[in-house]
Design a protein around this motif. Sequence first.
Motif, mmCIF file in Angstrom:
data_model
loop_
_atom_site.group_PDB
_atom_site.id
_atom_site.type_symbol
_atom_site.label_atom_id
_atom_site.label_comp_id
_atom_site.label_asym_id
_atom_site.label_seq_id
_atom_site.Cartn_x
_atom_site.Cartn_y
_atom_site.Cartn_z
ATOM 1 N N GLN A 60 0.863 -1.352 -0.132
ATOM 2 C CA GLN A 60 0.201 -0.042 0.025
ATOM 3 C C GLN A 60 0.842 1.301 0.011
ATOM 4 O O GLN A 60 0.533 2.169 -0.380
ATOM 5 C CB GLN A 60 -0.657 -0.035 1.105
ATOM 6 N N GLY A 61 2.054 1.327 0.371
ATOM 7 C CA GLY A 61 2.865 2.283 0.705
ATOM 8 C C GLY A 61 2.659 2.943 1.739
ATOM 9 O O GLY A 61 1.692 2.850 2.511
ATOM 10 N N PHE A 62 3.786 3.330 2.668
ATOM 11 C CA PHE A 62 3.814 4.133 4.060
ATOM 12 C C PHE A 62 4.373 5.432 3.531
ATOM 13 O O PHE A 62 5.685 5.534 3.643
ATOM 14 C CB PHE A 62 4.538 3.308 4.928
ATOM 15 N N LEU A 63 3.846 6.352 3.376
ATOM 16 C CA LEU A 63 4.408 7.771 2.839
ATOM 17 C C LEU A 63 5.426 8.353 3.659
ATOM 18 O O LEU A 63 6.303 8.967 3.426
ATOM 19 C CB LEU A 63 3.133 8.607 2.424
ATOM 20 N N LEU A 64 5.119 8.117 5.149
ATOM 21 C CA LEU A 64 5.838 8.846 6.196
ATOM 22 C C LEU A 64 7.394 8.656 5.762
ATOM 23 O O LEU A 64 8.272 9.337 5.887
ATOM 24 C CB LEU A 64 5.370 8.363 7.451
#
Lengths: 344, 225, 218
Positions: free
Chosen positions: B184-188
Amino acid sequence: MPAPFILDRSSVTQVMAWVLAALLPGIAVYVWLFGPGILVTLALATVTALAGEAAMLKARGYPAKPFLLDLSAIVTAWLLALSLPALAPWWLIVTGTLFAIVVAKHLYGGLGQNIFNPAMVGYAVLIVSFPLQMTQWAGPLELTSASLTLEQSATVIFGGDVPKTTLDAVTMATPLDALRTGLLQQLTVDEVMTQPIFGHYGGTGFEWLAAAFLLGGLVLWALRIISWHVPLAFLAGVWLTAGFLHFFDAGRFGAPWFHLFAPSVMLGAFFIATDPVSGATTPRGKLIFGLGAGFLTIVIRTWGGYPDGVAFAILLLNLAVPLIDQYTQPRVYGGARKGKEPQA
Amino acid sequence: MMTMNEFRSLFHNGLVKQNTGLVQLLGLCPLLAISNNIINALSLGLATTLVMAASSGAVSSVRNFVPNEIRIPVFVLIIAALVTVIDLLMNAFVHPLYLVLGIFIPLITTNCIVLARADAFASKNRPLHSVVDAVAMGLGLTMVLVVLGGIRELAGQGTLLSGIDLVFGEEAKQFVLHVLPDYQGFLLAILPPGAFIALGLLIAVNNWQKARAERRVHAAAPMPA
Amino acid sequence: MTSPIQFALKNALRTGTILFVFALFGTAMLAFTHDRTEPTITRSQQAEKLALINQVLPAALYDNDLLASQQSVLPDDLLGTRQPSARWIARRGDAVTAVVLEAIAPDGYSGDIALLIGIGIDGNVTGVRVTAHRETPGLGDYIDRAKSAWIDQFADKSLTNPAPKHWKVAKDGGAFDARAGATITPRAVVKAVRNALDYFARHRAAFVAPPPAKEKIA
């Protein structure tokens, strides 16, 4: 615990228990007006927080039991859960809670040492990383065409198969989002406010939630668990800033009462900005802290990239606490003034 | 000439003991800004190493002709000239990568680690030693950059080596590792705060290792009689 | 015997000379490198610009030197521009086949969204790309082609396809999808593309005019 606790005789556990109790009216109103989904979020956050707390205590070589029983982890979990959209997916809740407990609390040295309010760090991490999932707000039941039972809410949260139409029927933009969207479409505030999501002062349903948090906060104040400085200054900061902008151009800026009766402001003013560990400690410092956070809340809501500003405002002021405390320290009689050399 | 021992001690100093990223904490601006994936991190790290080696070598060669009172202007002049040359070369020959690294190439000039090594080491040592020292320091920085880039890229988007096509052309895209498919991706992790958090954790691990090693030494040491 | 003043002067002269020599040497090195890399750099920069334009304009549509066809456009409300922008005219032989416009969507969630829009002479969109934006990462940034293919849905659309009242995002009853939770950004882009088409329709005559004898190279 050091001085900030006003009630000397009360232990950490007692204070935390009162804070949890004071959140109950808010939770009750939440369930009544928005459906029981929040209970699943609260339970999941609580379990995650306790597990994270126990694991970190063990890793740091502390006895788990006395610290777990001080309830501080549960307070963090509840404050975070109440800031999240009620139908947020389970992994969002778990990630946010673990970040709050493991990173913001324990990596900074545990209860009493953390610079930032852990619940707000968890919230900030989530809104920055997963802005899309952070929009799954349950709408007020009187406006939605369907409602979810406790069981259905749990299914949604744990990623079970739910028809998209059902989900679309129960989720809605929050009043703050609706205002922002409307203003960006060149509507005036008055035109936006005719939408059903807006109630008497704040949002439909949301204003009652805000009132319930306010009630809980007043109980904490009456019990002298929190002092009046921070909440009053915070509310004043929000009201004055929003009022100034509204007075200046009522078509482009929401009314001060509307901003005040968003639940996040009441929760922030009475339960989060009053955190004795990450907040200011001197009376004058508390006033500055509250006013600053209230001011920034409106600034971020109006011009920022994210829908609400309470969490970022409080975190920014957390950062300024050492400075605020230093310059508001009561002067010892006969001592030199801060920042001024004694005359030679 | 240089003995094996000297060589080894210079490298130990640069990679471990005085590591710029984890111990000296110098030059953090590019370290934090460009470490969002391995390719960026490696490219900037190598460019910095190249500048350091060239500037330390140059500074050391001319050290006897530079009066003390103007040594800093002269060193800055040498470094700035070398950086601009590298900036132009990258702009000409690896243009896509140049666009990504952007402002951080010219900023190598202001990276304090370059001037620090020129002044603290190269101006007092022979050219060979200076170059080796600069390379060791540069590689120490590159190592931290790459580890940081790897952590952030993996946590942030679930891949490794993404953007490799910017260096080796379109065909290299097949070398991108999709470690976590459907992530999903972990933008942080990719945004600037992720750099601070990840670097903080790396420093903590490094300090923890050091503390453990010290404790072991103390435990093993014989009690004084 | 030299006096202290003479000594200081001599010293200053010596250090000044040394500094000068280093500066001279450094400048020579830069001048040499600059001279050697300049043609390559210019080529890379032009190739980059052309590659961007090619994303919104199929190569088959033109055979002229696109970069040389660049013209300046005065600020226009339909383009959302407040400063002069650029446009490029694509021709095959002498016939104008398409135009590439720079436009701004001023009502993004966090400010301006810069767009490059290719429009065929028949009024159909040949392609749209976002060249600069400040939308929320992970929420509104899917308009960027590097993040998702969302922007591709404008290809072959025109003022009549879909009908004017459907030039909206699906949530507002229009023909363009938008992700749930982030509709402000796509709304702004849809509106900007529609306005650009409108702009083209009003100025179409000026575009198809025969090429001026000498094209101004900007």
